[in-house]
Every structure is written in C-alpha cells, then in structure tokens.
Design a protein around this motif. Sequence first.
Motif, PDB file in Angstrom:
ATOM      1  N   GLU A 185       0.835  -1.203   0.000  1.00 23.31           N
ATOM      2  CA  GLU A 185       0.000   0.000   0.000  1.00 23.31           C
ATOM      3  C   GLU A 185       0.872   1.256   0.000  1.00 23.31           C
ATOM      4  N   GLY A 186       0.527   2.219  -0.852  1.00 20.82           N
ATOM      5  CA  GLY A 186       1.259   3.475  -0.897  1.00 20.82           C
ATOM      6  C   GLY A 186       0.691   4.497   0.068  1.00 20.82           C
ATOM      7  N   VAL A 187       1.244   5.706   0.017  1.00 23.39           N
ATOM      8  CA  VAL A 187       0.760   6.805   0.846  1.00 23.39           C
ATOM      9  C   VAL A 187      -0.502   7.367   0.207  1.00 23.39           C
ATOM     10  N   SER A 188      -1.553   7.469   0.978  1.00 25.50           N
ATOM     11  CA  SER A 188      -2.826   7.949   0.426  1.00 25.50           C
ATOM     12  C   SER A 188      -2.669   9.358  -0.138  1.00 25.50           C
ATOM     13  N   GLY A 189      -3.219   9.545  -1.325  1.00 28.81           N
ATOM     14  CA  GLY A 189      -3.179  10.864  -1.956  1.00 28.81           C
ATOM     15  C   GLY A 189      -1.942  11.133  -2.781  1.00 28.81           C
ATOM     16  N   ILE A 190      -1.009  10.195  -2.814  1.00 27.90           N
ATOM     17  CA  ILE A 190       0.208  10.397  -3.608  1.00 27.90           C
ATOM     18  C   ILE A 190       0.219   9.407  -4.766  1.00 27.90           C
ATOM     19  N   GLY A 191       0.112   9.966  -5.959  1.00 32.01           N
ATOM     20  CA  GLY A 191       0.160   9.142  -7.163  1.00 32.01           C
ATOM     21  C   GLY A 191       1.492   9.276  -7.863  1.00 32.01           C
ATOM     22  N   VAL A 192       1.559   8.763  -9.077  1.00 37.79           N
ATOM     23  CA  VAL A 192       2.806   8.724  -9.831  1.00 37.79           C
ATOM     24  C   VAL A 192       3.362  10.126 -10.072  1.00 37.79           C
ATOM     25  N   LYS A 193       2.511  11.043 -10.516  1.00 34.52           N
ATOM     26  CA  LYS A 193       2.989  12.391 -10.836  1.00 34.52           C
ATOM     27  C   LYS A 193       3.516  13.111  -9.602  1.00 34.52           C
ATOM     28  N   THR A 194       2.784  13.010  -8.510  1.00 42.85           N
ATOM     29  CA  THR A 194       3.203  13.695  -7.288  1.00 42.85           C
ATOM     30  C   THR A 194       4.496  13.107  -6.747  1.00 42.85           C
ATOM     31  N   ALA A 195       4.584  11.793  -6.704  1.00 41.67           N
ATOM     32  CA  ALA A 195       5.797  11.151  -6.198  1.00 41.67           C
ATOM     33  C   ALA A 195       7.000  11.500  -7.062  1.00 41.67           C
ATOM     34  N   THR A 196       6.816  11.480  -8.376  1.00 42.44           N
ATOM     35  CA  THR A 196       7.911  11.828  -9.284  1.00 42.44           C
ATOM     36  C   THR A 196       8.361  13.264  -9.059  1.00 42.44           C
ATOM     37  N   SER A 197       7.396  14.182  -8.957  1.00 34.93           N
ATOM     38  CA  SER A 197       7.723  15.590  -8.742  1.00 34.93           C
ATOM     39  C   SER A 197       8.482  15.798  -7.427  1.00 34.93           C
ATOM     40  N   LEU A 198       8.027  15.150  -6.369  1.00 35.91           N
ATOM     41  CA  LEU A 198       8.685  15.287  -5.068  1.00 35.91           C
ATOM     42  C   LEU A 198      10.134  14.792  -5.134  1.00 35.91           C
ATOM     43  N   ALA A 216       8.499  24.016   6.135  1.00 32.61           N
ATOM     44  CA  ALA A 216       8.405  24.669   4.835  1.00 32.61           C
ATOM     45  C   ALA A 216       7.334  23.971   4.007  1.00 32.61           C
ATOM     46  N   SER A 217       6.893  24.626   2.956  1.00 28.80           N
ATOM     47  CA  SER A 217       5.838  24.067   2.114  1.00 28.80           C
ATOM     48  C   SER A 217       6.437  23.253   0.969  1.00 28.80           C
ATOM     49  N   LEU A 218       5.886  22.081   0.737  1.00 29.49           N
ATOM     50  CA  LEU A 218       6.309  21.273  -0.401  1.00 29.49           C
ATOM     51  C   LEU A 218       5.868  21.936  -1.701  1.00 29.49           C
ATOM     52  N   SER A 219       6.702  21.807  -2.732  1.00 26.98           N
ATOM     53  CA  SER A 219       6.400  22.471  -4.001  1.00 26.98           C
ATOM     54  C   SER A 219       5.566  21.572  -4.906  1.00 26.98           C
ATOM     55  N   VAL A 220       4.391  21.168  -4.421  1.00 21.62           N
ATOM     56  CA  VAL A 220       3.456  20.389  -5.215  1.00 21.62           C
ATOM     57  C   VAL A 220       2.046  20.879  -4.922  1.00 21.62           C
ATOM     58  N   GLY A 222      -1.572  20.867  -3.611  1.00 22.60           N
ATOM     59  CA  GLY A 222      -2.119  20.211  -2.427  1.00 22.60           C
ATOM     60  C   GLY A 222      -1.046  19.922  -1.393  1.00 22.60           C
ATOM     61  N   ALA A 223      -0.064  20.830  -1.287  1.00 23.31           N
ATOM     62  CA  ALA A 223       1.108  20.603  -0.446  1.00 23.31           C
ATOM     63  C   ALA A 223       0.749  20.295   1.006  1.00 23.31           C
ATOM     64  N   GLU A 224      -0.197  21.022   1.560  1.00 23.17           N
ATOM     65  CA  GLU A 224      -0.527  20.833   2.972  1.00 23.17           C
ATOM     66  C   GLU A 224      -1.125  19.446   3.215  1.00 23.17           C
ATOM     67  N   ARG A 225      -2.019  19.041   2.340  1.00 25.05           N
ATOM     68  CA  ARG A 225      -2.648  17.721   2.475  1.00 25.05           C
ATOM     69  C   ARG A 225      -1.631  16.606   2.298  1.00 25.05           C
ATOM     70  N   ILE A 226      -0.763  16.749   1.315  1.00 21.43           N
ATOM     71  CA  ILE A 226       0.244  15.719   1.053  1.00 21.43           C
ATOM     72  C   ILE A 226       1.239  15.632   2.197  1.00 21.43           C
ATOM     73  N   ALA A 227       1.647  16.784   2.720  1.00 17.55           N
ATOM     74  CA  ALA A 227       2.577  16.775   3.852  1.00 17.55           C
ATOM     75  C   ALA A 227       1.960  16.061   5.048  1.00 17.55           C
ATOM     76  N   GLN A 228       0.671  16.289   5.294  1.00 16.48           N
ATOM     77  CA  GLN A 228       0.024  15.636   6.425  1.00 16.48           C
ATOM     78  C   GLN A 228      -0.056  14.124   6.208  1.00 16.48           C
ATOM     79  N   SER A 229      -0.336  13.711   4.971  1.00 15.69           N
ATOM     80  CA  SER A 229      -0.363  12.277   4.667  1.00 15.69           C
ATOM     81  C   SER A 229       1.004  11.639   4.902  1.00 15.69           C
ATOM     82  N   LEU A 230       2.045  12.344   4.503  1.00 11.61           N
ATOM     83  CA  LEU A 230       3.393  11.819   4.690  1.00 11.61           C
ATOM     84  C   LEU A 230       3.764  11.749   6.168  1.00 11.61           C
ATOM     85  N   ILE A 231       3.300  12.703   6.941  1.00  6.57           N
ATOM     86  CA  ILE A 231       3.540  12.671   8.389  1.00  6.57           C
ATOM     87  C   ILE A 231       2.796  11.496   9.019  1.00  6.57           C
ATOM     88  N   ASP A 232       1.527  11.390   8.668  1.00  7.04           N
ATOM     89  CA  ASP A 232       0.692  10.351   9.273  1.00  7.04           C
ATOM     90  C   ASP A 232       1.149   8.945   8.872  1.00  7.04           C
TER      91      ASP A 232
END
Length: 292
Positions: A185-198, A216-220, A222-232
């Motif tokens: 299972e991957g990180v919810s809310g992170i698909g191929v494009k987002t992961a590649t960009s990060l 700091a804010s991620l340069s993608v 939905g940065a806030e939502r993605i950062a929270q998913s990565l934290i969780d």
Amino acid sequence: MKQAHLIDISAVFFRYYFAPGPSIVTDDGWEVYPLLASLRWLVQPRFIQSDVTVAAFDESLGTCFRHELDPHYKANRAMPNEDILYQLSLLKSFCEHLGFVVLAGTEFEADDYLATSVALLPEHEVTLHSRDKDLRQLLTTNVIMQDNATEAIWDVERLKQEVGLAPNQIVDFLSLVGDASDFIEGVSGIGVKTATSLLQTYGDYQGIYRVIDSNASLSVRGAERIAQSLIDQKDRVLLNRQLIELRKDIPISLTALPFDQDGYFFVYALVEQLGLMRPFNKQLEILAGLHQ
C-alpha cells in the motif's frame, strides 16, 4: 567486457502458465506446455555461451523475510499447486544441466538473488531479463534490463527520459506510490505524478521529510494535504522501503558446471521421457551444436 545474463526464470514460466496456449500432457498426466515454452525461450546461444548465466527462482512465497516485516506482503498471490511445482522442479534441473547458475531459497526472492548477482559482477556487462519494475533500482552504466516478453531494453538513460527518475530513486518512488502486484500500500493521496515531482525536487524520501520537518511548504499541488499524509504514514513509507529495497548481500556462488556432452545427454533424455522430442527438436539441434 565479460557478459552476464541474469534471468528471473519464475517470471518467464508464469508468463506462459497464465497465457493462452496449447495443452501438452505427459503420459503421467502432467501438463507441461509452460515448461516447454520456457525451455524454448531459454535455449539461446547468448545464454549458453555467456560468461555467466543465472536462473533465479522464487521459492519464498509465505516464507520470505519480508513476510515477517509485513504479514500482508504478497497476500494476493496464491500458493503454487502441484502442477506448478512439478514443472518448476524440472525447469530447475534443465537450467543446472544447461550450465546456468541456479539460485533459489525460502528466505529470499528471485529479485534478491539477481541483485546480489549484480553486486558480484562489477566488471561484467549485465543484462537482467525481467519486466519487474523493482529491478530498475539495479540499473547502472553496465547493467540493463530486457523485458522477457517484448525484448524492450531499459537502461539508465531511458529511465531518466521516460520515468524522470534515477535508479537510486526507484525504491523511494515505489515506497510512496505502493506496488499493487506485491500488495504494498502506498501513501494515500500520492500518485505517480506527485511522487515523481517530489523526488525530482528533493532527491529522496529523506529530503522530502526534511522539508516537512522544517515546516516549509512542499512544491506540489495540495502541499498541505500531502505533507500531512506523509507525516501520518511515515511508518508506512519506512516499511515499504524495507519491502522494496533488494538485498545484495546473500552468500551465493556464481560458479556453475559448463554445458558439456553430459549436460546435453541429460536434456535429451529428459525431453524424450516427457514426450517432447518433436516440439523441442529445433532447440535440441541448437544445443547439439553448442555443447563442449
């Protein structure tokens, strides 16, 4: 440079096992078409005459060290039935007598054996015969992948151009997006494009988390939502990395017996016993011209 061919032989076999094909049944009632098709594919001069040819088998379903890390790992895979086990045992014998290095075990997967083989062959031009995306982490200037179905070649440059990543980023990429084929299972809310960009922006998973930890804010998008998913789900990311990163430290030997007259006679006798002389006749002619 010396040549090495490293084959994910289980993948070759299952390609034929699950594909439409004729039924060939032995006098003992065993279906052997997938075995025959695999052998036809294997009998190539480039494999028989290579400095090193490795045939890696998967025999660790349910027992691999990764199952201890995650009981759900590959939970979508059915255990092999008697028909499969019978054909794979014969395929292993064929490979040994064709002069290949045969690697298999209950603790490690075929990909781990291939990764360890790559590590032991730094002065060889290595071709990995597989279509497994996990193995792209092994690509280097002297290691390429060839799809065993389409013969398409993957190298470092193609990976960079078509996927946008370097081989050392593949583990982190799959850790973020997951791998459905292995039930990871991957990180919810992170698909191929987002992961590649990060990964293109921050290099690796540690670089991504350094940005998050610094507030700091991620340069993608939905940065806030993605950062929270990565934290969780950081524990998930770390676990995924352990599941996806291939082992390169298995104690193995890459020494095999050469394909000689005895090997040829063994193959001939077994093919005759299985009743496959006619459909395997062309390959026997090839082998007759190759044995030492």
